[in-house]
Design a protein around this motif. Sequence first.
Motif, short mmCIF file in Angstrom:
data_model
loop_
_atom_site.label_atom_id
_atom_site.label_comp_id
_atom_site.label_asym_id
_atom_site.label_seq_id
_atom_site.Cartn_x
_atom_site.Cartn_y
_atom_site.Cartn_z
N GLU A 22 32.33 57.83 33.37
CA GLU A 22 32.02 56.79 32.41
C GLU A 22 32.29 55.42 33.02
OE1 GLU A 22 34.23 57.45 28.83
OE2 GLU A 22 33.67 59.57 28.78
N CYS A 23 31.44 54.48 32.65
CA CYS A 23 31.61 53.12 33.10
C CYS A 23 31.36 52.18 31.92
CB CYS A 23 30.63 52.81 34.23
SG CYS A 23 30.78 51.12 34.86
N THR A 24 32.35 51.38 31.61
CA THR A 24 32.22 50.39 30.55
C THR A 24 32.18 49.02 31.20
OG1 THR A 24 33.54 51.79 29.09
CG2 THR A 24 33.27 49.51 28.44
N ILE A 25 31.13 48.27 30.90
CA ILE A 25 30.97 46.93 31.45
C ILE A 25 31.23 45.92 30.33
CG2 ILE A 25 29.42 45.32 32.63
CD1 ILE A 25 29.82 47.85 34.26
N SER A 26 32.07 44.94 30.62
CA SER A 26 32.33 43.89 29.63
C SER A 26 32.45 42.55 30.36
CB SER A 26 33.59 44.20 28.82
OG SER A 26 34.70 44.37 29.66
N GLU A 27 32.44 41.49 29.58
CA GLU A 27 32.55 40.14 30.14
C GLU A 27 33.93 39.58 29.82
OE1 GLU A 27 29.91 38.46 31.70
OE2 GLU A 27 28.63 40.21 31.50
N LEU A 28 34.57 39.02 30.82
CA LEU A 28 35.85 38.31 30.65
C LEU A 28 35.60 36.87 31.06
CD1 LEU A 28 38.24 40.87 32.40
CD2 LEU A 28 37.96 40.53 29.95
N GLY A 29 34.98 36.11 30.19
CA GLY A 29 34.57 34.75 30.55
C GLY A 29 33.46 34.83 31.57
N ALA A 30 33.68 34.23 32.73
CA ALA A 30 32.67 34.24 33.79
C ALA A 30 32.80 35.45 34.70
CB ALA A 30 32.79 32.96 34.61
N VAL A 31 33.73 36.34 34.41
CA VAL A 31 33.98 37.51 35.24
C VAL A 31 33.48 38.77 34.52
CG1 VAL A 31 35.78 38.92 36.32
CG2 VAL A 31 36.01 36.44 36.28
N ARG A 32 32.84 39.65 35.26
CA ARG A 32 32.42 40.93 34.71
C ARG A 32 33.46 41.98 35.04
NH1 ARG A 32 26.24 40.11 36.59
NH2 ARG A 32 25.67 38.72 34.89
N LEU A 33 33.75 42.83 34.06
CA LEU A 33 34.75 43.88 34.22
C LEU A 33 34.08 45.24 34.08
CD1 LEU A 33 37.70 44.98 34.35
CD2 LEU A 33 37.75 44.71 31.86
N ALA A 34 34.24 46.08 35.09
CA ALA A 34 33.74 47.45 35.04
C ALA A 34 34.94 48.39 35.03
CB ALA A 34 32.85 47.75 36.26
N CYS A 35 35.11 49.12 33.95
CA CYS A 35 36.19 50.11 33.84
C CYS A 35 35.59 51.48 34.09
CB CYS A 35 36.83 50.06 32.46
SG CYS A 35 37.72 48.53 32.16
N ILE A 36 36.06 52.13 35.13
CA ILE A 36 35.54 53.43 35.55
C ILE A 36 36.51 54.51 35.08
CG2 ILE A 36 34.69 54.79 37.49
CD1 ILE A 36 33.29 52.02 37.11
N ILE A 37 35.96 55.58 34.49
CA ILE A 37 36.77 56.70 34.02
C ILE A 37 36.19 57.99 34.58
CG2 ILE A 37 37.58 57.98 32.00
CD1 ILE A 37 37.14 55.35 30.40
N GLY A 38 37.04 58.79 35.21
CA GLY A 38 36.60 60.10 35.70
C GLY A 38 36.77 60.26 37.19
N ARG A 39 35.93 61.06 37.74
CA ARG A 39 35.99 61.47 39.13
C ARG A 39 34.78 60.89 39.86
NH1 ARG A 39 38.15 66.12 41.80
NH2 ARG A 39 36.66 66.88 43.32
N VAL A 40 35.01 60.23 40.98
CA VAL A 40 33.91 59.67 41.76
C VAL A 40 33.70 60.55 42.99
CG1 VAL A 40 32.99 57.63 42.90
CG2 VAL A 40 34.55 57.35 40.97
N ASP A 41 32.61 61.29 42.97
CA ASP A 41 32.29 62.19 44.08
C ASP A 41 30.80 62.11 44.36
OD1 ASP A 41 31.11 63.71 42.04
OD2 ASP A 41 32.81 65.08 41.92
#
Length: 122
Positions: free
Chosen positions: A13-32
Amino acid sequence: MYRPLESKKMALECTISELGAVRLACIIGRVDSATAGGLEKAIIPLFDTSGCHAIVDLAAVDYISSAGLRIILMAAKRAKQAKARLVLCGMAPQVREVFEISGFLKILEVAADQASAQALLA
């Protein structure tokens, strides 16, 4: 915005949000190798706008393979081309070890948590 990145083994899972002028990507799970393609589609576009900085929070990632490292490196190169910065944060010890062994900690910006990452970009 929520983006499930499907794989046959496990969803990433990847949740993308905005923190002002910065983009935040929160990654959940296994990256393979099964989920790296989806991760690429989620984080590479973060740098479509020149000068737009991004934080990738890996706090909920329990495993990253060389395929995942490749995507992170591609994102860092894309950020540089866009005159932007990429900061990784929240690495679990086993994930941090993979970045350390690969030498990526020497070439990427890494912070302990989101607040520290935001401070680096301020």
